[in-house]
Design a protein around this motif. Structure first.
Motif, short mmCIF file in Angstrom:
data_model
loop_
_atom_site.label_atom_id
_atom_site.label_comp_id
_atom_site.label_asym_id
_atom_site.label_seq_id
_atom_site.Cartn_x
_atom_site.Cartn_y
_atom_site.Cartn_z
N GLY A 47 0.59 -1.16 -0.11
CA GLY A 47 0.02 0.04 0.06
C GLY A 47 0.88 1.20 -0.18
O GLY A 47 2.06 1.09 0.30
N GLY A 48 0.34 2.66 -0.53
CA GLY A 48 0.88 3.51 -0.44
C GLY A 48 1.12 4.28 0.87
O GLY A 48 0.36 3.89 1.65
N GLY A 49 2.27 5.16 1.19
CA GLY A 49 2.26 5.71 2.36
C GLY A 49 1.27 6.98 2.34
O GLY A 49 1.05 7.58 1.29
N GLY A 50 0.73 7.36 3.64
CA GLY A 50 -0.08 8.53 3.40
C GLY A 50 0.82 9.82 3.44
O GLY A 50 1.94 9.91 3.69
N GLY A 51 0.20 10.94 2.93
CA GLY A 51 0.80 12.12 2.80
C GLY A 51 0.96 12.98 4.26
O GLY A 51 0.52 12.32 5.13
N THR A 52 1.56 14.23 4.18
CA THR A 52 1.56 14.87 5.27
C THR A 52 1.18 16.49 5.13
O THR A 52 0.76 16.54 3.71
CB THR A 52 2.93 14.98 5.83
N ASP A 53 1.11 17.19 6.00
CA ASP A 53 0.65 18.47 5.86
C ASP A 53 -0.70 18.64 5.29
O ASP A 53 -0.93 19.14 4.03
CB ASP A 53 1.51 19.38 5.21
N MET A 54 -1.63 18.40 6.09
CA MET A 54 -3.15 18.03 5.67
C MET A 54 -3.18 16.94 4.77
O MET A 54 -3.76 17.01 3.68
CB MET A 54 -3.77 19.33 4.97
N GLY A 55 -2.47 16.02 5.13
CA GLY A 55 -1.95 14.68 3.93
C GLY A 55 -3.39 14.07 3.81
O GLY A 55 -4.13 13.30 4.65
N GLY A 56 -3.31 13.51 2.47
CA GLY A 56 -4.35 12.40 2.13
C GLY A 56 -3.76 10.92 2.52
O GLY A 56 -2.69 10.91 2.59
N GLY A 57 -4.88 10.11 2.41
CA GLY A 57 -4.29 8.91 2.72
C GLY A 57 -3.91 8.10 1.77
O GLY A 57 -3.98 8.44 0.62
N GLY A 58 -2.99 6.84 1.99
CA GLY A 58 -2.37 6.30 0.81
C GLY A 58 -3.25 5.47 0.37
O GLY A 58 -4.29 4.63 1.05
#
Length: 299
Positions: A47-58
């Motif tokens: 699975g993809g890693g989550g973003g940051t700074d109001m990050g979207g889910g992976g």
């Protein structure tokens, strides 16, 4: 045999080089005792890693299930992809910030089956250095927009038909999107949950499969980060889709609790970090190990 030389996210953050770390993988060799016809197989990518700074889910890793796989009497190379690294956002924004990393592919050589790693979640809320989510087996979720700009954040990623779904795009202001799952789009604008501008960015659900003799959910998307209590109906960051990890809150003064990781997979997705008094230090939870679930978005 593991190849993880390029998956050290701490190296990338320490050197602040702006390059999303590449997910590793593990390789196995296996020779069946006889040729196999009409085998049942389940191949799930990282699975993809989550973003940051109001990050979207992976986004979840691609999922390919079959009941008619033929495997020849010869050595097979089986590759199991790792999940992607979490996103990175230096204080104040920087050309060095990056989205969540994509997961690695999983495959069976002789059967010519390759599931594609999930897309990492988007990073940044309407500054010069926003990073759009990654495309993959399932796409990563979009990042949240800045209230003062009145715009959306960085865009979500797309999934591969037959393997997964798109991530949810960000809604207006502080509404990041959830990562796509193998069974549905991530929640958010143009995604699951009605597709409106104020849909909480939960991860999209994966798919259920009983290949191990018990029904488990696989390849759920990661939940989003959430900034403030008015922007989430239950006071929590986005939850992981079935198989996925939960999103992180902002600081405790913003009145939001962590998002829950899902508990329906062969292993549990992790909850996002518990809110502390310090803002912008919270990570989303990882997807469940061996589920192909996406990671949750961080703040």
């Amino acid at each position: 045999m593991a190849n993880n030389n390029h998956s050290d996210e701490d190296f990338a953050y320490r050197n602040d080089n702006g390059n999303t770390p590449t997910a590793g993988y593990t390789t196995y060799k296996w020779t069946p005792p006889v040729a196999i016809t009409n085998a049942r197989t389940l191949v799930v990518a990282g699975g993809g890693g989550g973003g940051t700074d109001m990050g979207g889910g992976g986004g979840a890793g691609g999922l390919l299930a079959s009941t008619n796989t033929d495997i020849a009497l010869e050595e097979q190379t089986i590759v199991v992809g790792d999940g992607g690294a979490r996103g990175y956002g230096p204080a104040g924004g920087s050309t060095n910030q990056h989205r969540g990393g994509n997961g690695a592919d999983s495959s069976i050589s002789g059967a010519s089956i390759t599931a594609i790693g999930g897309g990492g979640g988007a990073t940044g809320h309407n500054d010069t250095y926003d990073r759009a989510a990654g495309n993959g087996g399932s796409g990563g979720g979009g990042s949240g927009g800045l209230v003062s700009s009145g715009n959306y954040g960085a865009n979500s990623g797309t999934g591969i038909p037959g393997q997964g779904f798109d991530g949810g795009n960000s809604g207006v202001t502080w509404y990041p999107g959830g990562g796509g799952g193998a069974g549905e789009k991530g929640y958010g604008r143009n995604g699951s949950g009605g597709g409106g501008n104020t849909v909480k960015g939960d991860g999209g659900n994966g798919l259920e499969d009983d290949i191990l003799g018990t029904n488990y959910w696989w390849a759920g998307g990661g939940g989003c980060n959430t900034y403030n209590s008015p922007y989430t109906p239950d006071g929590r960051a986005g939850k992981g889709g079935k198989g996925g990890g939960g999103g992180a809150p902002h600081g405790s003064s913003h009145g939001v609790s962590h998002g829950y990781g899902d508990t329906n997979g062969i292993t549990n997705g992790k909850d996002g970090d518990t809110a502390t008094s310090t803002n912008a230090v919270h990570n989303g939870g990882s997807g469940g190990k061996h589920t192909g679930g996406g990671g949750g978005g961080g703040d």
